[in-house]
Design a protein around this motif. Structure first.
Motif, PDB file in Angstrom:
ATOM      1  N   PRO A  26      29.661  33.206  53.391  1.00 45.13           N
ATOM      2  CA  PRO A  26      29.608  34.378  52.627  1.00 45.13           C
ATOM      3  C   PRO A  26      30.938  35.402  53.262  1.00 45.13           C
ATOM      4  CG  PRO A  26      27.588  34.170  53.678  1.00 45.13           C
ATOM      5  CD  PRO A  26      28.265  32.977  54.200  1.00 45.13           C
ATOM      6  N   LEU A  27      31.217  35.401  54.557  1.00 40.67           N
ATOM      7  CA  LEU A  27      32.182  36.287  54.982  1.00 40.67           C
ATOM      8  C   LEU A  27      33.649  35.572  54.392  1.00 40.67           C
ATOM      9  CD1 LEU A  27      31.374  36.767  58.962  1.00 40.67           C
ATOM     10  CD2 LEU A  27      31.426  38.573  56.943  1.00 40.67           C
ATOM     11  N   ALA A  28      33.600  34.500  54.253  1.00 42.06           N
ATOM     12  CA  ALA A  28      35.026  33.989  53.669  1.00 42.06           C
ATOM     13  C   ALA A  28      35.219  34.363  52.170  1.00 42.06           C
ATOM     14  CB  ALA A  28      35.193  32.464  53.779  1.00 42.06           C
ATOM     15  N   GLU A  29      34.087  34.494  51.441  1.00 45.52           N
ATOM     16  CA  GLU A  29      34.008  34.925  50.235  1.00 45.52           C
ATOM     17  C   GLU A  29      34.388  36.485  50.131  1.00 45.52           C
ATOM     18  OE1 GLU A  29      30.243  33.863  48.594  1.00 45.52           O
ATOM     19  OE2 GLU A  29      30.589  31.648  48.745  1.00 45.52           O
ATOM     20  N   ILE A  30      33.710  37.145  50.885  1.00 46.91           N
ATOM     21  CA  ILE A  30      33.985  38.606  50.938  1.00 46.91           C
ATOM     22  C   ILE A  30      35.581  38.831  51.234  1.00 46.91           C
ATOM     23  CG2 ILE A  30      33.736  41.017  52.098  1.00 46.91           C
ATOM     24  CD1 ILE A  30      30.641  39.988  52.171  1.00 46.91           C
ATOM     25  N   VAL A  31      35.973  38.029  52.271  1.00 45.15           N
ATOM     26  CA  VAL A  31      37.797  38.255  52.585  1.00 45.15           C
ATOM     27  C   VAL A  31      38.317  37.531  51.434  1.00 45.15           C
ATOM     28  CG1 VAL A  31      39.480  37.225  53.999  1.00 45.15           C
ATOM     29  CG2 VAL A  31      37.300  37.818  55.163  1.00 45.15           C
ATOM     30  N   ASP A  32      38.075  36.851  50.522  1.00 45.37           N
ATOM     31  CA  ASP A  32      38.778  36.538  49.434  1.00 45.37           C
ATOM     32  C   ASP A  32      38.741  37.630  48.272  1.00 45.37           C
ATOM     33  OD1 ASP A  32      39.678  33.961  50.530  1.00 45.37           O
ATOM     34  OD2 ASP A  32      37.809  32.735  49.246  1.00 45.37           O
ATOM     35  N   ILE A  33      37.665  38.276  48.320  1.00 45.51           N
ATOM     36  CA  ILE A  33      37.493  39.368  47.306  1.00 45.51           C
ATOM     37  C   ILE A  33      38.306  40.421  47.971  1.00 45.51           C
ATOM     38  CG2 ILE A  33      35.847  41.147  46.293  1.00 45.51           C
ATOM     39  CD1 ILE A  33      33.618  38.732  46.385  1.00 45.51           C
ATOM     40  N   ALA A  34      38.295  40.931  49.087  1.00 46.78           N
ATOM     41  CA  ALA A  34      39.119  41.848  49.554  1.00 46.78           C
ATOM     42  C   ALA A  34      40.599  41.585  49.374  1.00 46.78           C
ATOM     43  CB  ALA A  34      38.883  42.049  51.224  1.00 46.78           C
ATOM     44  N   ILE A  81      25.193  40.758  56.442  1.00 48.48           N
ATOM     45  CA  ILE A  81      26.266  40.266  55.403  1.00 48.48           C
ATOM     46  C   ILE A  81      26.018  40.684  53.969  1.00 48.48           C
ATOM     47  CG2 ILE A  81      27.457  38.329  54.400  1.00 48.48           C
ATOM     48  CD1 ILE A  81      27.165  36.873  57.071  1.00 48.48           C
ATOM     49  N   GLY A  82      24.987  40.881  53.588  1.00 48.69           N
ATOM     50  CA  GLY A  82      24.296  41.137  52.303  1.00 48.69           C
ATOM     51  C   GLY A  82      24.688  42.894  52.334  1.00 48.69           C
ATOM     52  N   ILE A  83      24.379  43.287  53.283  1.00 45.03           N
ATOM     53  CA  ILE A  83      24.533  44.957  53.571  1.00 45.03           C
ATOM     54  C   ILE A  83      26.397  45.103  53.378  1.00 45.03           C
ATOM     55  CG2 ILE A  83      24.846  47.071  54.879  1.00 45.03           C
ATOM     56  CD1 ILE A  83      21.801  46.139  56.275  1.00 45.03           C
ATOM     57  N   LEU A  84      27.152  44.354  54.019  1.00 39.66           N
ATOM     58  CA  LEU A  84      28.349  44.379  54.027  1.00 39.66           C
ATOM     59  C   LEU A  84      28.844  44.286  52.461  1.00 39.66           C
ATOM     60  CD1 LEU A  84      31.129  44.709  55.191  1.00 39.66           C
ATOM     61  CD2 LEU A  84      31.198  42.157  55.690  1.00 39.66           C
ATOM     62  N   ALA A  85      28.262  43.199  51.652  1.00 38.65           N
ATOM     63  CA  ALA A  85      28.488  42.957  50.437  1.00 38.65           C
ATOM     64  C   ALA A  85      28.395  44.266  49.473  1.00 38.65           C
ATOM     65  CB  ALA A  85      27.986  41.694  50.105  1.00 38.65           C
ATOM     66  N   ASP A  86      27.079  44.750  49.661  1.00 42.68           N
ATOM     67  CA  ASP A  86      26.700  45.917  48.880  1.00 42.68           C
ATOM     68  C   ASP A  86      27.541  46.984  49.148  1.00 42.68           C
ATOM     69  OD1 ASP A  86      24.481  44.701  47.835  1.00 42.68           O
ATOM     70  OD2 ASP A  86      23.007  45.437  49.249  1.00 42.68           O
ATOM     71  N   LYS A  87      28.095  47.135  50.215  1.00 41.72           N
ATOM     72  CA  LYS A  87      28.877  48.339  50.634  1.00 41.72           C
ATOM     73  C   LYS A  87      30.338  48.178  50.070  1.00 41.72           C
ATOM     74  CE  LYS A  87      25.862  50.780  53.025  1.00 41.72           C
ATOM     75  NZ  LYS A  87      25.087  51.849  52.339  1.00 41.72           N
ATOM     76  N   PHE A  88      30.735  46.890  50.111  1.00 35.13           N
ATOM     77  CA  PHE A  88      32.115  46.560  49.372  1.00 35.13           C
ATOM     78  C   PHE A  88      31.988  46.579  47.976  1.00 35.13           C
ATOM     79  CE2 PHE A  88      35.654  43.789  48.471  1.00 35.13           C
ATOM     80  CZ  PHE A  88      36.488  44.376  49.474  1.00 35.13           C
ATOM     81  N   ARG A  89      30.961  46.261  47.426  1.00 34.36           N
ATOM     82  CA  ARG A  89      30.577  46.535  46.038  1.00 34.36           C
ATOM     83  C   ARG A  89      30.899  47.977  45.759  1.00 34.36           C
ATOM     84  NH1 ARG A  89      26.046  44.093  46.090  1.00 34.36           N
ATOM     85  NH2 ARG A  89      26.814  42.040  45.869  1.00 34.36           N
TER      86      ARG A  89
END
Length: 95
Positions: free
Chosen positions: A41-49, A69-77
């Motif tokens: 999931p972190l790699a996916e968030i890095v790709d999105i970033a 990681i879910g909280i990080l994804a929510d904040k990034f979203r």
């Protein structure tokens, strides 16, 4: 009698070694699964970033979880949504 004790000790040693090897193998497998559940999931968030940093704001973050990681994804979203709103507002004002 001494032969029986020696045979018993050898058998016990083999059993302990087999159980130890199995425990180490199980620990290695569980560690690999835990690492993968974090890094994927972190790699996916890095790709999105990376996409966002290149100006592509139409990204879709699919990851949903209650962990960190879910909280990080929510904040990034939420961050990407805020950037989209700012860009849309600026386009309406100046575009």
């Amino acid at each position: 009698m001494l032969g029986n004790t020696k045979a018993f000790n050898n058998t016990s040693l083999r059993i302990v070694l087999v159980i130890s090897i199995m425990a180490i193998a199980l620990a290695a497998i569980l560690t690999a699964l835990a690492v993968k559940s974090i890094t994927k999931p972190l790699a996916e968030i890095v790709d999105i970033a990376e996409n966002v940093s290149n100006g592509r704001l139409n990204v879709d973050i699919q990851y949903a979880s209650k962990d960190e990681i879910g909280i990080l994804a929510d904040k990034f979203r939420a961050m990407v949504g805020g950037i989209n709103q700012l860009v849309t507002g600026m386009n309406h004002m100046y575009g």
